[in-house]
Every structure is written in C-alpha cells, then in structure tokens.
Design a protein around this motif. Structure first.
Motif, mmCIF file in Angstrom:
data_model
loop_
_atom_site.group_PDB
_atom_site.id
_atom_site.type_symbol
_atom_site.label_atom_id
_atom_site.label_comp_id
_atom_site.label_asym_id
_atom_site.label_seq_id
_atom_site.Cartn_x
_atom_site.Cartn_y
_atom_site.Cartn_z
ATOM 1 N N GLU A 42 -6.987 4.129 -3.726
ATOM 2 C CA GLU A 42 -7.421 2.575 -2.871
ATOM 3 C C GLU A 42 -7.521 1.832 -2.902
ATOM 4 O O GLU A 42 -7.357 1.388 -4.077
ATOM 5 C CB GLU A 42 -8.968 3.532 -3.414
ATOM 6 C CG GLU A 42 -9.988 2.415 -3.047
ATOM 7 C CD GLU A 42 -11.814 3.146 -3.010
ATOM 8 O OE1 GLU A 42 -12.962 2.196 -3.073
ATOM 9 O OE2 GLU A 42 -11.527 4.357 -4.381
ATOM 10 N N LYS A 54 -5.263 10.140 -3.712
ATOM 11 C CA LYS A 54 -5.783 9.232 -3.284
ATOM 12 C C LYS A 54 -6.415 7.514 -3.474
ATOM 13 O O LYS A 54 -5.800 7.486 -4.605
ATOM 14 C CB LYS A 54 -8.120 8.869 -3.358
ATOM 15 C CG LYS A 54 -9.258 8.216 -2.908
ATOM 16 C CD LYS A 54 -10.046 8.174 -2.954
ATOM 17 C CE LYS A 54 -10.967 7.724 -2.177
ATOM 18 N NZ LYS A 54 -12.204 7.541 -2.145
ATOM 19 N N LYS A 78 -7.894 -1.840 -3.487
ATOM 20 C CA LYS A 78 -9.285 -3.149 -3.756
ATOM 21 C C LYS A 78 -9.341 -4.815 -3.319
ATOM 22 O O LYS A 78 -9.666 -5.629 -4.006
ATOM 23 C CB LYS A 78 -9.673 -2.634 -5.367
ATOM 24 C CG LYS A 78 -10.283 -1.801 -5.770
ATOM 25 C CD LYS A 78 -11.158 -1.891 -5.331
ATOM 26 C CE LYS A 78 -11.897 -0.047 -5.307
ATOM 27 N NZ LYS A 78 -13.330 -0.096 -4.418
ATOM 28 N N VAL A 125 -4.682 -1.794 -6.209
ATOM 29 C CA VAL A 125 -4.918 -0.326 -5.845
ATOM 30 C C VAL A 125 -5.423 0.101 -7.409
ATOM 31 O O VAL A 125 -4.962 0.607 -8.447
ATOM 32 C CB VAL A 125 -3.521 0.692 -5.277
ATOM 33 C CG1 VAL A 125 -3.880 1.753 -4.912
ATOM 34 C CG2 VAL A 125 -2.268 -0.120 -4.995
ATOM 35 N N THR A 158 0.918 -1.097 0.113
ATOM 36 C CA THR A 158 0.341 0.192 -0.007
ATOM 37 C C THR A 158 0.696 1.168 0.192
ATOM 38 O O THR A 158 0.672 2.368 -0.752
ATOM 39 C CB THR A 158 -1.191 -0.140 1.317
ATOM 40 O OG1 THR A 158 -1.775 -1.495 1.030
ATOM 41 C CG2 THR A 158 -2.270 1.625 1.470
ATOM 42 N N SER A 199 -6.560 4.140 2.012
ATOM 43 C CA SER A 199 -7.787 3.016 2.936
ATOM 44 C C SER A 199 -6.427 1.930 2.086
ATOM 45 O O SER A 199 -6.641 1.593 1.184
ATOM 46 C CB SER A 199 -8.923 3.363 1.813
ATOM 47 O OG SER A 199 -9.105 3.509 0.857
ATOM 48 N N ASP A 200 -6.684 0.980 3.290
ATOM 49 C CA ASP A 200 -5.864 0.409 2.767
ATOM 50 C C ASP A 200 -7.060 -1.110 3.053
ATOM 51 O O ASP A 200 -8.513 -0.616 4.004
ATOM 52 C CB ASP A 200 -5.420 -0.595 4.044
ATOM 53 C CG ASP A 200 -4.419 -1.159 4.169
ATOM 54 O OD1 ASP A 200 -4.451 -2.153 2.595
ATOM 55 O OD2 ASP A 200 -2.853 -1.452 4.335
ATOM 56 N N VAL A 201 -6.562 -2.230 3.056
ATOM 57 C CA VAL A 201 -7.791 -3.640 3.291
ATOM 58 C C VAL A 201 -7.594 -4.893 3.904
ATOM 59 O O VAL A 201 -6.139 -4.242 4.473
ATOM 60 C CB VAL A 201 -8.716 -4.140 1.905
ATOM 61 C CG1 VAL A 201 -9.507 -3.013 1.027
ATOM 62 C CG2 VAL A 201 -7.599 -5.096 0.890
ATOM 63 N N PRO A 248 -13.017 -2.490 3.153
ATOM 64 C CA PRO A 248 -12.218 -1.368 3.717
ATOM 65 C C PRO A 248 -11.423 -1.106 5.011
ATOM 66 O O PRO A 248 -12.911 -1.261 5.778
ATOM 67 C CB PRO A 248 -12.907 -0.538 2.415
ATOM 68 C CG PRO A 248 -13.098 -1.112 2.261
ATOM 69 C CD PRO A 248 -13.309 -2.470 1.794
ATOM 70 N N THR A 260 -4.438 10.383 0.354
ATOM 71 C CA THR A 260 -5.555 9.810 0.994
ATOM 72 C C THR A 260 -5.154 8.682 1.338
ATOM 73 O O THR A 260 -5.314 7.876 -0.402
ATOM 74 C CB THR A 260 -7.242 10.943 0.817
ATOM 75 O OG1 THR A 260 -7.661 9.632 -0.244
ATOM 76 C CG2 THR A 260 -7.552 11.273 1.321
#
Length: 530
Positions: free
Chosen positions: A135, A133, A137, A127, A92, A311-313, A336, A309
């Motif tokens: 994100e 951003k 996935k 990602v 990430t 966002s991890d999962v 997420p 920004t």
C-alpha cells in the motif's frame, strides 16, 4: 537541451520534435516515436528469448510522471504494437521485488521508504508492506533529476579545463561533448568504488588528446546541490504523508545512481544511522517487480505471487480552473488509485449557456502555476440566473494513473465524457497511424540494412582468409611468379574495393557477385579452401 548532441525544434502546435538525419534525409521525430523504437527493440529481444510473439506488457514509469507523460508512454506502446496490461510507478513495483525477497523475514506490517535514483529521474515512495499487500502512502520526486545531471556537471567542469589548457572552445561541438560525457559517465561509475580516476579521451577535439584526474571529493563537490535536493524531496515526502523518520523500518535503494557513496552517506545520516537495504539489485528491482505483476495479471503465478496486492497513489493533485484563477482540487496528491470523485458545480454568471472546464495537475494555488492537461465544454445547459443551473463533475483515475473527466447537467441530463489530453501536445489518431506505418517501413529498411551488413562482413571475412593464405610461406613457394603477382593483385584489389564501399550504400546482390568472382579467380589459381 543545452547538453544534448541533437537539436530540438518546434513542430505542429508547439510540440517539441527531435531533429535527426537518417539516410541523408532530415526528419522530425517525436519523443513518443523514440520511446516506441526502444520498446520495439525490447519486444524483439523478448520475442527471441521466449521464441514467441510478445503482445502485452506491464510498463513502469517514474512515480512523478504526470497524466500527459503517462498517456504519451501508452501511445508509444501502441505504436510499438504492445497492449499495456498496466502502467505503474517504478518505486511501487520495486517495493514488490524487496517485499518478495524479504517475505520470510517480514513479521507484521513494515513501513518502507523506496529511494529510487536512476539515470534521469528521482522518485521517493512510502510503502506499507503487510502479508503480500503493498500500500503506497506517499510519493514525491523530480522527473528531471538523476545520473545524467551528475555526468553533465562533471562534463561542464572538464569543458572549462580543456578550454583553459588548450585555448580551444569545444562547447559548440556536439560530437566532442558526447564523447566527453561518455567518459564522465564511466568515471562516475569508477568513483563509486575508488577515490580517484583518470578521464582519457583520444583526439577529443581538433586532434588534441585529453587527459585529466578527478577525485571522489571533487565529484561530490560538483554535485552537492543535486544530492541536497534529493534529501529535501525525501523530507517533503515524509511530511506530506505525515510520517516521522522513526516510523520508517527500512530504506530500500533502487536505481544505479544509489551506488554513489555520498548519496548513501547522506541518506543514512538523514535517517539517523539506519542501515540501508541493499539486498535487491538496484538495476533489476523495477524490472523484477514489473515481471511479478505481469505474472499475476496474466494468471501465470505461484501462491506467493497470487497473494500479491498493489495499490498506487496519484503523484500530483488534480482539479479544474475555478473563479479567480484558483485551482479547485478534485483529487488531492497521494490519493489511492483507482479513484472516482464527484462534485456539483453551478453557473457563475446570469444566463450562462455552457459549462467550460479547464483541467490542471499540480500543487500550486494558481492554475497558471500548474500543469495544463486539457479542457472540455458541456453545451446547451438551461439558460437561467446564476446559481440555478447545476452540473455534476466527475474525475476518474484508472489503475494506470490516467485521467477521465465527465460532466452531467442535472436538469436536462445533458452529458459529456472525455479522456483528458493536451490537444496541442498529444498525439492524434492520424499521427499514431503514421508512426505505425513508419515503424513498418523502418523495419523493412532495417532488415535490408542488416542483410547488407551481413553480406559485407561475409565478403570481408573471405578476403581476410585469402590474405592469410596468400601470406603463408608454403603457399607462396608453390606458386609461379606470374600467379603470385595475380593473387597479390587480387587480394590488394579486394581490400581496396572493401575500403571504397565501406561508407556508401551497397547492394546485397553486388556484394554476393563480388564474392563469387573472387572465389572463382582465387580457386583457379590456388584451389579452394580446405
């Protein structure tokens, strides 16, 4: 364990411990302690570089680390005296390094595969990068696949060759195997840029030197199973996220093992000829991204970092033991984070007085095939027929990927709130305190040892200067035969003293006294150094 040059033994409650000999005493050290020692050393390096005391850190972990491993990493940081601002997956933050590097070139959203093959772990992340951003996935990987496996395969090959050639078995000699493994790792690196190399180890075992040739083709043959497994994991990650190969815009290489030509070739063929992104240094990408994230969290950031920004999962599904040995999933894989999920459960037998929860992590249907994380009990629920008493169960994963589970009985309001840890394997508060005390003790011992080494080296250098001056022809001509014998005896005696005390405990004061006596004797005969 078979290839490590140290022993693993069973500690309290079945916890695996590393057995080492330190200053003649056998000690049992946990993996968390070893990790804390590494973090402490890194903290010291940072302190010196910044001329400041570093108190906080962003720590990266392999994407496929489960809850227990993440918690153990955080415990290790506590022992090292670090406040963890954020625990985040390596691929990430590697995506951050790539995204900032390519920011001016990215138009619109980009689907990026981060292929992270390091020394001991393998991770794949999908990602989406769009205007700062990031994100995630999907993630997949193997927490026990990496460059060390390639080294060990090569080492096993040469062990067989050595045993066949020399009729000697080195497989039971940890020191010989460790030296051979170092040579194999060096050969692996060389084979990334040339088609063959020579492995050479002087006096490998029982006085026998070892030399052998290995080609890139042979290296690839030895490790093809591992390379194929990497491609299988990439494919599974795409399937889990419901991505097609054609949806991928970029494939970014992270980790030193991605330099292996065969890995690059297979990955390029998997993505039907797509060029691989090598603009980011694979060894530095993770650290770079973590530094950017640390800058954002600490508030020391420029405009580009401010817009970032992340966002991890969650890498694995989380759930609890339900009726019939089935895992009831609360938080599916690739959800997420941070995330909170709730569910209402009822009693399953008449007059049940407690709710008993066992928490697991994994993708199998049977709980026994998954990773056991821990358990907790909600006591004193109203006794009634089955299905009457109800409780609300809540699973919460924070930004660090750590799990907290709570339950509340709906009629009485009875609650329990626990941070899930595996009681048998996790570190207790008492153990953490002991590790902190040991770390302080070791620090003092290390400082004393460093002083001894510096004093010894200082004396050794002085003796070297003495010897060099005494061997000067002009100096020898100036001395009488009697003084010449004295000075030669003085140098010879100092050399013997250094050799005797080389491998034993020495006292700093004793070394300083020895040097002082030598200086006095030397100066009396030949005069002080200019």
């Amino acid at each position: 364990m078979k290839v490590w040059p140290f022993k693993i033994v069973e500690g309290n409650n079945g916890k695996p411990m590393i057995e080492v000999t330190y200053q003649g005493v056998t000690k049992l050290i946990s993996a968390e302690e070893i990790s804390s020692m590494v973090l402490t050393k890194m903290k010291e390096i940072a302190d010196r570089h910044l001329n400041d005391n570093v108190k906080s850190a962003v720590i990266t972990v392999p994407a496929y680390f489960d809850d227990l491993k993440r918690q153990a990493t955080k415990d290790a940081a506590t022992v090292a005296g670090l406040d963890v601002l954020r625990l985040i997956s390596e691929p990430t933050v590697a995506a951050v390094a790539y995204g900032l590097d390519q920011k001016s070139k990215i138009a619109g959203a980009k689907n990026v595969v981060i292929f992270d093959l390091g020394g001991g772990t393998f991770d794949v992340s999908l990602v989406i990068i769009n205007k700062g951003k990031f994100e995630v996935k999907g993630v997949s990987g193997d927490a026990h696949l990496g460059g060390e496996d390639f080294d060990n395969q090569m080492m096993d090959h040469f062990v067989v060759e050595f045993n066949r050639k020399e009729k000697k078995d080195i497989s039971k000699n940890p020191r010989a195997l460790a030296r051979l493994r170092v040579a194999c790792e060096r050969a692996k690196r060389i084979l990334s840029s040339t088609t063959f190399t020579i492995i050479e180890v002087d006096c490998l075992y029982d006085g026998v030197d070892f030399s052998a040739k290995i080609t890139r083709a042979k290296f690839e043959e030895l490790n093809m199973d591992f390379f194929n497994k990497c491609m299988e994991i990439v494919n599974k990650c795409l399937e889990d996220a419901k991505w097609d190969k054609k949806m991928v815009d970029e494939v970014v290489l992270v980790g030193g093992s991605t330099r292996i030509p065969k890995v690059q070739q297979m990955l390029q063929e998997f993505f039907e000829g797509k060029d691989l992104c090598k603009t980011v240094n694979p060894d530095e990408a993770v650290a770079y991204g973590a530094a950017v994230l640390a800058a954002k969290i600490s508030g020391k950031r420029n405009q580009m970092v401010q817009e970032l920004t992340l966002s991890d999962v969650t890498p694995l599904s989380l759930g609890y033991h339900a009726v019939g040995d089935v895992m009831s999933v609360m938080i599916p894989k690739n959800t997420p984070i941070p995330v909170i999920r709730e569910r209402t459960v009822t009693t399953v037998v008449d007059y049940q007085s407690n709710f008993y929860f066992k928490v697991y992590q994994g993708e199998r249907s049977k709980v026994t095939d998954n990773i056991y994380l821990g358990e907790f009990i909600l006591h004193n629920i109203p006794v009634a027929l089955r299905g009457i008493a109800k409780a609300k169960v809540q699973f919460e994963i924070d930004v660090d990927g750590l799990l907290k589970v709570s339950a509340e009985e709906l009629i009485t309001g009875q609650k329990t709130d626990v941070k899930i840890t595996n009681g048998k394997r996790s570190i207790s508060k008492e153990e953490i305190d002991k590790m902190l005390n040991d770390a302080k003790k070791f620090k003092v011992e290390d400082q004393n040892y460093r002083k001894k080494v510096e004093a010894y080296n200082d004396l050794e250098y002085y003796v070297y200067l003495m010897k060099r001056r005494v061997n000067d022809d002009n100096v020898r001509k100036m001395l009488s035969p009697q003084n010449l014998r004295k000075i030669d005896d003085l140098v010879a005696g100092a050399m013997v003293w250094l050799e005797i005390y080389k491998l034993v405990e020495i006292d700093v004061i004793a070394v300083a006294e020895k040097k002082k006596k030598l200086e006095c004797a030397f100066n009396a005969i030949i005069g002080p150094f200019m």
